[in-house]
Design a protein around this motif. Structure first.
Motif, PDB file in Angstrom:
ATOM      1  N   THR A  13       0.828  -1.204   0.000  1.00 58.59           N
ATOM      2  CA  THR A  13       0.000   0.000   0.000  1.00 58.59           C
ATOM      3  C   THR A  13       0.860   1.250   0.000  1.00 58.59           C
ATOM      4  N   LEU A  14       1.858   1.280   0.891  1.00 55.37           N
ATOM      5  CA  LEU A  14       2.717   2.462   0.966  1.00 55.37           C
ATOM      6  C   LEU A  14       3.515   2.654  -0.323  1.00 55.37           C
ATOM      7  N   ALA A  15       4.037   1.582  -0.900  1.00 48.70           N
ATOM      8  CA  ALA A  15       4.818   1.705  -2.133  1.00 48.70           C
ATOM      9  C   ALA A  15       3.977   2.313  -3.255  1.00 48.70           C
ATOM     10  N   TRP A  16       2.759   1.841  -3.416  1.00 45.25           N
ATOM     11  CA  TRP A  16       1.873   2.377  -4.459  1.00 45.25           C
ATOM     12  C   TRP A  16       1.574   3.859  -4.245  1.00 45.25           C
ATOM     13  N   TRP A  17       1.179   4.216  -3.023  1.00 43.04           N
ATOM     14  CA  TRP A  17       0.744   5.586  -2.778  1.00 43.04           C
ATOM     15  C   TRP A  17       1.917   6.559  -2.740  1.00 43.04           C
ATOM     16  N   LEU A  18       3.070   6.123  -2.244  1.00 46.12           N
ATOM     17  CA  LEU A  18       4.247   6.976  -2.308  1.00 46.12           C
ATOM     18  C   LEU A  18       4.633   7.242  -3.763  1.00 46.12           C
ATOM     19  N   THR A  19       4.590   6.204  -4.582  1.00 45.74           N
ATOM     20  CA  THR A  19       4.922   6.367  -5.997  1.00 45.74           C
ATOM     21  C   THR A  19       3.971   7.359  -6.666  1.00 45.74           C
ATOM     22  N   ALA A  20       2.683   7.209  -6.423  1.00 47.26           N
ATOM     23  CA  ALA A  20       1.708   8.110  -7.026  1.00 47.26           C
ATOM     24  C   ALA A  20       1.949   9.556  -6.607  1.00 47.26           C
ATOM     25  N   GLN A  27      -2.625  13.996  -5.130  1.00 45.99           N
ATOM     26  CA  GLN A  27      -2.360  15.139  -4.275  1.00 45.99           C
ATOM     27  C   GLN A  27      -2.052  14.676  -2.851  1.00 45.99           C
ATOM     28  N   THR A  28      -1.342  15.526  -2.123  1.00 43.71           N
ATOM     29  CA  THR A  28      -0.906  15.184  -0.769  1.00 43.71           C
ATOM     30  C   THR A  28      -2.075  14.801   0.128  1.00 43.71           C
ATOM     31  N   ASP A  29      -3.147  15.592   0.098  1.00 42.60           N
ATOM     32  CA  ASP A  29      -4.288  15.325   0.980  1.00 42.60           C
ATOM     33  C   ASP A  29      -4.896  13.955   0.708  1.00 42.60           C
ATOM     34  N   HIS A  30      -4.985  13.584  -0.567  1.00 44.28           N
ATOM     35  CA  HIS A  30      -5.573  12.298  -0.925  1.00 44.28           C
ATOM     36  C   HIS A  30      -4.683  11.146  -0.449  1.00 44.28           C
ATOM     37  N   VAL A  31      -3.367  11.322  -0.593  1.00 42.19           N
ATOM     38  CA  VAL A  31      -2.435  10.290  -0.135  1.00 42.19           C
ATOM     39  C   VAL A  31      -2.509  10.130   1.378  1.00 42.19           C
ATOM     40  N   GLY A  44       8.509   8.072  15.169  1.00 42.07           N
ATOM     41  CA  GLY A  44       8.780   9.320  15.861  1.00 42.07           C
ATOM     42  C   GLY A  44       8.211  10.546  15.175  1.00 42.07           C
ATOM     43  N   GLY A  45       7.382  10.348  14.150  1.00 37.63           N
ATOM     44  CA  GLY A  45       6.831  11.476  13.415  1.00 37.63           C
ATOM     45  C   GLY A  45       5.410  11.220  12.939  1.00 37.63           C
ATOM     46  N   SER A  46       5.067  11.832  11.811  1.00 32.47           N
ATOM     47  CA  SER A  46       3.704  11.776  11.286  1.00 32.47           C
ATOM     48  C   SER A  46       3.695  11.159   9.895  1.00 32.47           C
ATOM     49  N   ALA A  47       2.487  11.035   9.341  1.00 28.75           N
ATOM     50  CA  ALA A  47       2.363  10.552   7.965  1.00 28.75           C
ATOM     51  C   ALA A  47       2.992  11.548   6.988  1.00 28.75           C
ATOM     52  N   LEU A  48       2.827  12.826   7.247  1.00 30.34           N
ATOM     53  CA  LEU A  48       3.434  13.831   6.381  1.00 30.34           C
ATOM     54  C   LEU A  48       4.962  13.740   6.450  1.00 30.34           C
ATOM     55  N   ASP A  49       5.502  13.481   7.637  1.00 30.19           N
ATOM     56  CA  ASP A  49       6.946  13.286   7.773  1.00 30.19           C
ATOM     57  C   ASP A  49       7.419  12.111   6.915  1.00 30.19           C
ATOM     58  N   LEU A  50       6.566  11.096   6.815  1.00 32.09           N
ATOM     59  CA  LEU A  50       6.893   9.926   6.003  1.00 32.09           C
ATOM     60  C   LEU A  50       7.021  10.327   4.535  1.00 32.09           C
ATOM     61  N   LEU A  51       6.086  11.147   4.051  1.00 32.94           N
ATOM     62  CA  LEU A  51       6.142  11.616   2.667  1.00 32.94           C
ATOM     63  C   LEU A  51       7.376  12.481   2.436  1.00 32.94           C
ATOM     64  N   LEU A 170      -4.023   6.624  -8.605  1.00 32.86           N
ATOM     65  CA  LEU A 170      -3.870   7.043  -9.988  1.00 32.86           C
ATOM     66  C   LEU A 170      -2.434   6.838 -10.444  1.00 32.86           C
ATOM     67  N   GLY A 171      -2.271   6.478 -11.709  1.00 32.44           N
ATOM     68  CA  GLY A 171      -0.939   6.268 -12.259  1.00 32.44           C
ATOM     69  C   GLY A 171      -0.450   4.843 -12.173  1.00 32.44           C
ATOM     70  N   THR A 172      -1.173   3.973 -11.456  1.00 31.80           N
ATOM     71  CA  THR A 172      -0.782   2.562 -11.370  1.00 31.80           C
ATOM     72  C   THR A 172      -1.274   1.839 -12.622  1.00 31.80           C
ATOM     73  N   PRO A 173      -0.408   1.193 -13.395  1.00 29.53           N
ATOM     74  CA  PRO A 173      -0.849   0.512 -14.612  1.00 29.53           C
ATOM     75  C   PRO A 173      -1.923  -0.542 -14.313  1.00 29.53           C
ATOM     76  N   PRO A 174      -3.001  -0.573 -15.094  1.00 30.49           N
ATOM     77  CA  PRO A 174      -4.049  -1.582 -14.861  1.00 30.49           C
ATOM     78  C   PRO A 174      -3.503  -3.012 -14.838  1.00 30.49           C
ATOM     79  N   ARG A 175      -2.506  -3.281 -15.672  1.00 37.21           N
ATOM     80  CA  ARG A 175      -1.937  -4.629 -15.680  1.00 37.21           C
ATOM     81  C   ARG A 175      -1.333  -4.976 -14.331  1.00 37.21           C
ATOM     82  N   CYS A 176      -0.744  -3.981 -13.663  1.00 33.20           N
ATOM     83  CA  CYS A 176      -0.125  -4.220 -12.358  1.00 33.20           C
ATOM     84  C   CYS A 176      -1.176  -4.366 -11.258  1.00 33.20           C
TER      85      CYS A 176
END
Length: 236
Positions: A13-20, A27-31, A44-51, A170-176
């Protein structure tokens, strides 16, 4: 690391959304909303810190690792990162940054590590391997009379066209997206077929069942890793 049946591992999940996000497809809010479902946080931080930490690597994508003993799938080192990822059973690689998840209460805390380059199977290879493994497993499990000792696994094999729904950004190939869903489906079949019914089978039968299912489990993990690792995505 626990995993809800037919749900992507946290690292996928994180790999897909970080890539997008890194590629500007989401957009940041959607992620942040998507990651809030399992409350993903940088240790030691937040989700935004992760991004922000991911953006700081300069990478344009994040990839998945699903290692097990004897098969460090998706890892390239160094030793400390490999060991942590193997213990968790999963990790994310973003450039030279490795992120390993740890469930803490209602949150998933991501611990940063140094990560090295890795080699993984491409989408086409992973797809072909999964199809072949499913065909082989169907015959093997029929020989073991899977319908008698694990009817749920037999039902799953008979319903391969009814794939789990996977929420991809968004941006994830349908085949994947399709490959990830089929990988999850195969992984679930292995999980179901390996459940121990309190000693209903002999130790020989249990070991034989495990040996026969090993190729399918390996192919399922490879399918999910390729589907969630943009460095091997098809072009276009």
């Amino acid at each position: 690391m626990s995993r809800t049946p037919l749900a992507l591992p946290h690292s996928a999940t994180l790999a897909w959304w970080l890539t997008a996000w890194l590629r500007g497809h989401e957009q940041t809010d959607h992620v942040l909303d998507a990651l809030a479902d399992d409350t993903h946080l940088l240790e030691g931080g937040s989700a935004l810190d992760l991004l922000v930490r991911a953006r700081g690597t300069g990478a344009s994508y994040a990839g998945l690792a699903l290692p097990v003993d004897g098969d460090p799938l998706g890892l390239g080192g160094p030793r400390d990162f490999n060991a942590a990822a193997l213990e968790a059973g999963q990790a994310v690689v973003v450039g030279g940054l490795g992120l390993v998840p740890e469930e803490q209460g209602e949150t998933v805390q991501w611990r940063p590590h140094e990560a090295s380059r890795r080699q993984i199977p491409d989408v086409g290879e992973a797809d072909r391997t999964l199809r072949a493994a499913l065909l082989g497993a169907a015959g093997d499990l029929a020989d073991l009379d899977v319908a008698r000792w694990r009817p749920e696994a037999a039902d799953a094999l008979m319903n391969l066209h009814h794939r789990p729904s996977v929420d991809a950004p968004l941006g994830t190939p349908p085949r994947c997206v399709d490959l990830a869903a089929r990988g999850l489906q195969a992984w679930a079949i292995v999980d179901l077929a390996l459940v121990d019914d309190g000693g209903a089978l002999s130790s020989y039968e249990v070991e034989r069942r495990r040996d026969l299912l090993q190729p399918l489990g390996r192919a399922a993990r490879r399918a999910i890793v390729a589907a969630c690792s943009p460095e091997v995505w098809p072009e276009g």
